[in-house]
Design a protein around this motif. Structure first.
Motif, PDB file in Angstrom:
ATOM      1  N   SER A 128       0.803  -1.218   0.000  1.00  0.00           N
ATOM      2  CA  SER A 128       0.000   0.000   0.000  1.00  0.00           C
ATOM      3  C   SER A 128       0.838   1.272   0.000  1.00  0.00           C
ATOM      4  CB  SER A 128      -0.936   0.017   1.210  1.00  0.00           C
ATOM      5  OG  SER A 128      -0.190  -0.011   2.413  1.00  0.00           O
ATOM      6  N   ALA A 129       2.113   1.165   0.391  1.00  0.00           N
ATOM      7  CA  ALA A 129       3.010   2.331   0.408  1.00  0.00           C
ATOM      8  C   ALA A 129       4.446   1.838   0.424  1.00  0.00           C
ATOM      9  CB  ALA A 129       2.733   3.216   1.616  1.00  0.00           C
ATOM     10  N   VAL A 130       5.348   2.692  -0.058  1.00  0.00           N
ATOM     11  CA  VAL A 130       6.768   2.331  -0.146  1.00  0.00           C
ATOM     12  C   VAL A 130       7.615   3.443   0.458  1.00  0.00           C
ATOM     13  CG1 VAL A 130       8.679   1.721  -1.684  1.00  0.00           C
ATOM     14  CG2 VAL A 130       6.320   1.114  -2.311  1.00  0.00           C
ATOM     15  N   VAL A 131       8.588   3.045   1.266  1.00  0.00           N
ATOM     16  CA  VAL A 131       9.650   3.962   1.679  1.00  0.00           C
ATOM     17  C   VAL A 131      10.939   3.424   1.077  1.00  0.00           C
ATOM     18  CG1 VAL A 131      10.931   5.022   3.560  1.00  0.00           C
ATOM     19  CG2 VAL A 131       8.487   4.561   3.831  1.00  0.00           C
ATOM     20  N   HIS A 132      11.532   4.220   0.210  1.00  0.00           N
ATOM     21  CA  HIS A 132      12.716   3.762  -0.514  1.00  0.00           C
ATOM     22  C   HIS A 132      13.967   4.443  -0.003  1.00  0.00           C
ATOM     23  CE1 HIS A 132      15.447   2.628  -3.710  1.00  0.00           C
ATOM     24  NE2 HIS A 132      15.668   3.902  -3.985  1.00  0.00           N
ATOM     25  N   ASN A 133      14.956   3.639   0.353  1.00  0.00           N
ATOM     26  CA  ASN A 133      16.281   4.134   0.705  1.00  0.00           C
ATOM     27  C   ASN A 133      17.232   3.794  -0.435  1.00  0.00           C
ATOM     28  OD1 ASN A 133      16.241   4.920   3.791  1.00  0.00           O
ATOM     29  ND2 ASN A 133      14.987   3.093   3.561  1.00  0.00           N
ATOM     30  N   LEU A 159       4.865   6.629  -2.888  1.00  0.00           N
ATOM     31  CA  LEU A 159       6.297   6.323  -2.809  1.00  0.00           C
ATOM     32  C   LEU A 159       7.024   7.481  -2.141  1.00  0.00           C
ATOM     33  CD1 LEU A 159       8.933   4.837  -3.504  1.00  0.00           C
ATOM     34  CD2 LEU A 159       8.753   5.765  -5.829  1.00  0.00           C
ATOM     35  N   VAL A 160       7.596   7.206  -0.992  1.00  0.00           N
ATOM     36  CA  VAL A 160       8.396   8.189  -0.271  1.00  0.00           C
ATOM     37  C   VAL A 160       9.850   7.748  -0.366  1.00  0.00           C
ATOM     38  CG1 VAL A 160       8.890   9.263   1.958  1.00  0.00           C
ATOM     39  CG2 VAL A 160       6.518   8.761   1.311  1.00  0.00           C
ATOM     40  N   ALA A 161      10.691   8.576  -0.935  1.00  0.00           N
ATOM     41  CA  ALA A 161      12.100   8.229  -1.094  1.00  0.00           C
ATOM     42  C   ALA A 161      12.957   9.099  -0.190  1.00  0.00           C
ATOM     43  CB  ALA A 161      12.539   8.399  -2.541  1.00  0.00           C
ATOM     44  N   LEU A 187      11.074  11.463  -8.444  1.00  0.00           N
ATOM     45  CA  LEU A 187       9.873  11.597  -7.623  1.00  0.00           C
ATOM     46  C   LEU A 187       8.994  12.749  -8.095  1.00  0.00           C
ATOM     47  CD1 LEU A 187       9.071   9.840  -5.112  1.00  0.00           C
ATOM     48  CD2 LEU A 187      11.387   9.529  -5.941  1.00  0.00           C
ATOM     49  N   ARG A 188       9.600  13.815  -8.594  1.00  0.00           N
ATOM     50  CA  ARG A 188       8.785  14.913  -9.132  1.00  0.00           C
ATOM     51  C   ARG A 188       7.957  14.424 -10.310  1.00  0.00           C
ATOM     52  NH1 ARG A 188      13.237  18.441  -8.219  1.00  0.00           N
ATOM     53  NH2 ARG A 188      13.880  18.213 -10.399  1.00  0.00           N
ATOM     54  N   ARG A 189       8.549  13.562 -11.126  1.00  0.00           N
ATOM     55  CA  ARG A 189       7.805  13.023 -12.271  1.00  0.00           C
ATOM     56  C   ARG A 189       6.681  12.111 -11.812  1.00  0.00           C
ATOM     57  NH1 ARG A 189      12.848  11.799 -14.442  1.00  0.00           N
ATOM     58  NH2 ARG A 189      12.386   9.559 -14.307  1.00  0.00           N
ATOM     59  N   ALA A 190       6.835  11.518 -10.627  1.00  0.00           N
ATOM     60  CA  ALA A 190       5.798  10.623 -10.121  1.00  0.00           C
ATOM     61  C   ALA A 190       4.560  11.385  -9.671  1.00  0.00           C
ATOM     62  CB  ALA A 190       6.345   9.784  -8.965  1.00  0.00           C
ATOM     63  N   GLY A 191       4.653  12.716  -9.580  1.00  0.00           N
ATOM     64  CA  GLY A 191       3.496  13.522  -9.235  1.00  0.00           C
ATOM     65  C   GLY A 191       3.113  13.398  -7.777  1.00  0.00           C
ATOM     66  N   ALA A 192       1.814  13.452  -7.510  1.00  0.00           N
ATOM     67  CA  ALA A 192       1.322  13.495  -6.143  1.00  0.00           C
ATOM     68  C   ALA A 192       1.645  12.226  -5.364  1.00  0.00           C
ATOM     69  CB  ALA A 192      -0.184  13.731  -6.133  1.00  0.00           C
ATOM     70  N   VAL A 195       7.082  11.462  -3.056  1.00  0.00           N
ATOM     71  CA  VAL A 195       7.627  12.493  -2.182  1.00  0.00           C
ATOM     72  C   VAL A 195       9.092  12.180  -1.923  1.00  0.00           C
ATOM     73  CG1 VAL A 195       7.478  13.620   0.069  1.00  0.00           C
ATOM     74  CG2 VAL A 195       5.388  12.846  -1.070  1.00  0.00           C
ATOM     75  N   ALA A 196       9.964  13.124  -2.219  1.00  0.00           N
ATOM     76  CA  ALA A 196      11.390  12.966  -1.929  1.00  0.00           C
ATOM     77  C   ALA A 196      11.721  13.782  -0.683  1.00  0.00           C
ATOM     78  CB  ALA A 196      12.233  13.436  -3.104  1.00  0.00           C
ATOM     79  N   ILE A 197      12.285  13.137   0.309  1.00  0.00           N
ATOM     80  CA  ILE A 197      12.600  13.800   1.569  1.00  0.00           C
ATOM     81  C   ILE A 197      14.080  13.612   1.864  1.00  0.00           C
ATOM     82  CG2 ILE A 197      12.125  13.923   4.037  1.00  0.00           C
ATOM     83  CD1 ILE A 197       9.377  12.823   3.498  1.00  0.00           C
ATOM     84  N   GLY A 198      14.772  14.715   2.044  1.00  0.00           N
ATOM     85  CA  GLY A 198      16.188  14.657   2.381  1.00  0.00           C
ATOM     86  C   GLY A 198      16.378  14.648   3.882  1.00  0.00           C
ATOM     87  N   LEU A 199      16.993  13.607   4.385  1.00  0.00           N
ATOM     88  CA  LEU A 199      17.282  13.497   5.808  1.00  0.00           C
ATOM     89  C   LEU A 199      18.764  13.723   6.038  1.00  0.00           C
ATOM     90  CD1 LEU A 199      15.253  10.304   6.836  1.00  0.00           C
ATOM     91  CD2 LEU A 199      14.539  12.686   6.970  1.00  0.00           C
ATOM     92  N   ARG A 200      19.084  14.444   7.111  1.00  0.00           N
ATOM     93  CA  ARG A 200      20.488  14.631   7.454  1.00  0.00           C
ATOM     94  C   ARG A 200      20.658  14.342   8.940  1.00  0.00           C
ATOM     95  NH1 ARG A 200      23.802  20.141   6.209  1.00  0.00           N
ATOM     96  NH2 ARG A 200      22.529  20.921   7.925  1.00  0.00           N
TER      97      ARG A 200
END
Length: 269
Positions: A128-133, A159-161, A187-192, A195-200
């Motif tokens: 139902s959802a993906v978190v991609h590393n 898809l959250v990357a 991810l921008r091409r994937a539309g709504a 979501v690309a999230i930068g973690l530091r």
């Protein structure tokens, strides 16, 4: 200095060079520079996508462990599929599976090389959802293959990357920056649904604070968001952190000490 534009536009190139910025882009004769800006919480936050079974890639990495624990404890996710190149043979991934199971989740750990074409074609569970590393933080070809495999296997799932901040803030290794930039563009091409999230991690935020901002970023439904601690001192004039000038004030220049006019040798006052 990196200038993205038509090198035949001599006026634009000259204007870009005159900015002194390490990276610029020329679009329709206008010189653009990269800057991060703060994002306000939406009036109507997007519903969290963490329902049903969640696929978590890169299960042998530290970000996956932090996110996995958060999904189970904060969002009550009860079904997870973890993938890593070696699966149960990887100690870090195996430890994460055991930890999440101890927290009450049903966890499946699969040996999957995401750089192989069709790597997830045999995935037997509905996700139902993906978190991609990132499969390889410094290998663009590997990340292209991994994202393609994930999207092909679960084309309709949110898809959250997790991306490297190097794509925006720069890095000593340009390959790492390229992976971050590519993932964000994908991810921008994937539309709504992307979501690309930068973690530091390690910049002053605890895991709890980091995941709170992670949730806030997901709730915006926007892509290209970065979770940073704005209170961490930053050399905003450095070549790797100029995009931070939009959110971090440069430290004030030290006061100049008054100078005393020099006197000729032997002079007395």
């Amino acid at each position: 200095m990196l200038i993205d534009g038509d090198i035949g536009d001599t006026d634009g190139v000259a204007a870009a060079a005159a900015t002194g910025e390490p990276q610029t882009a020329i679009r329709d004769g206008v010189v653009l520079v990269p800057r991060l800006s703060r994002v306000s919480a939406p009036h109507t936050p997007a519903a969290p996508p963490w329902t049903g079974t969640v696929l978590l890639t890169g299960a042998n990495g530290p970000d996956a462990a932090t996110i996995g624990r958060h999904l189970v404890t904060a969002h009550k996710v009860t079904d997870l599929v973890l993938v890593s190149p070696e699966g149960p043979a990887d100690p870090a991934a195996a430890d994460l599976r055991a930890e999440l199971a101890e927290l009450g989740a049903t966890v499946t750990l699969l040996p999957v090389d995401l750089t192989r074409p069709g790597a997830l074609d045999d995935l037997a569970v509905r996700v139902s959802a993906v978190v991609h590393n990132p499969a390889a933080p410094d290998d663009v070809a590997a990340e292209v293959a991994a994202l393609t495999a994930v999207r092909a296997a679960v084309p309709d799932a949110p898809l959250v990357a997790v991306v490297s901040t190097a794509g925006r803030l720069g890095a000593d290794d340009p390959r790492e920056a390229a992976v971050g930039a590519y993932t964000e563009a994908f991810l921008r091409r994937a539309g709504a649904s992307g979501v690309a999230i930068g973690l530091r991690p390690g910049d002053g935020l605890s895991d709890q604070e980091l995941m709170g901002l992670f949730d806030a970023a997901v709730a915006t439904g926007e892509s290209g968001l970065f979770v940073l601690d704005p209170d961490v001192p930053a050399d905003v004039d450095g070549p790797l952190t100029t995009p931070l000038r939009g959110i971090v004030e440069a430290p004030p220049a030290p006061p100049r000490r008054p100078t005393t006019p020099s006197r000729p040798a032997g002079a007395t006052g």
